[in-house]
Scaffold this active site. Structure first.
Site: not given
Ligand code: PBG
Length: 310
Positions: A183, A193, A204, A220, A235, A261, A300
């Site tokens: 990730k 967000r 992060r 990982e 991801k 997203s 989505y």
């Molecule tokens: C963290 C989480 C995130 C997403 C899924 N789980 C946000 C992040 O890591 O900042 C993002 C999913 C998306 O952008 O569609 N709980």
């Protein structure tokens, strides 16, 4: 002839629908940065789950959005059996039974007032090991609420092992773990967000991966396998197809990818402006993600695409 010889075909069962449940709202709330996606009420979420079943989608991944007053430093609402995510898990299970795999985001960021994926130490840094204890509890509460699969997305070291132990301790060997293996710390989470009304300031980078690197993804992966992951995920998806291909080559478990997203909103925005053919672009991105090695794709567009495939 193209249809006959196509190497990659999408199927409704490839697809998993991420969905947001918001506490304390009477109507679904549109997410401005994600046209067509809403924060669901309990009722509208049940409807969305039923529609996903009808379309042949194989899973739904739930994200909870608590009321602002229910956020705190420990993310208590994430482990409260009456917290919004647990309520939604029970609702959706009651609605779909075993016709749809019910998955839960296992992470604290939606529930903490500082917006980080873990709890903080005295210096305000994310405390990896203290967070693991919270994740263990979260896994048990989510399993009790009906999750078939938990999706730890917080990128703490050791999270898969701790969660596997916690589930086994309560006799829930049947609950599977979809590990967010690779990730990346990505700008494309931007619209998410808003979707979860995130309280995060900053980033992060201390726990998510550097977009410049691929080797640490394989590391990982090794760790997640050793700790007991049942499925692994890459991801975001689109900008990381090379990672996806490497992970898929390296492992004999099911591999998922999350079209996040920002990947969604870019296409919706460009289509709205008339700059891109929406449906072709959607199918092209999903086909590319599957071609690169994804068995399953969180998107989505899951229900819409599954309906079109039928
Ligand atoms: C963290 C989480 C995130 C997403 C899924 N789980 C946000 C992040 O890591 O900042 C993002 C999913 C998306 O952008 O569609 N709980």
């Amino acid at each position: 002839m193209r249809r006959m010889v196509a190497e990659t075909r999408l199927h409704p069962a490839d697809l998993i629908l991420p969905a947001f449940i918001r506490e304390g709202v009477g109507e679904p709330v549109p997410i401005a940065a994600m046209p067509g996606v809403v924060q669901h009420t309990r009722d509208s979420l049940k409807k969305a789950a039923a529609e996903a079943v009808e379309a042949g989608v194989s899973g739904i991944m739930l994200f909870g959005v608590p009321e602002d007053g229910n956020k705190d430093a420990q993310g208590t609402a994430g482990t409260d059996p009456e917290g919004i995510l647990q309520v939604a898990l029970r609702d959706v299970r009651a609605e779909v039974g075993d016709d749809l795999l019910v998955m839960s985001d296992l992470c604290l960021d939606e529930f903490t007032d500082h917006g980080h994926c873990g709890v903080l130490d005295a210096e305000g840094r994310v405390d990896n090991d203290a967070t693991l204890e919270r994740y263990a509890e979260m896994a048990q509460v989510q399993a009790d609420a009906g999750a078939h699969i938990v999706g730890p997305s917080g990128m703490m070291d050791g999270q898969i092992g701790v969660i596997r132990d916690a589930l086994d301790q309560i006799g829930r060997e049947d609950v599977a773990i979809l590990a967010y293996t690779a990730k990346y710390s990505s700008a494309f989470y931007g619209p998410f967000r808003e979707a979860v009304a995130s309280s995060l300031r900053g980033d992060r980078k201390t726990y998510q991966q550097d977009p410049a690197n691929w080797r640490e993804s394989l590391r990982e992966l090794e760790l997640d396998l050793a700790e007991g992951a049942d499925m692994v995920m890459v991801k975001p998806a689109g900008p990381y197809l090379d990672i996806l291909a490497r992970v898929a080559d390296a492992v004999d478990l099911p591999v998922a990818a999350y079209q996040i997203s920002g990947e969604y909103s870019m296409i919706e925005a460009a289509a709205e402006k008339g700059w891109i053919e929406r449906d072709r672009a959607i199918f092209e991105t999903l086909t590319g993600i599957k071609r690169a090695g994804a068995r399953n794709i969180l998107t989505y567009w899951a229900t819409e695409v599954a309906q079109k495939l039928r």
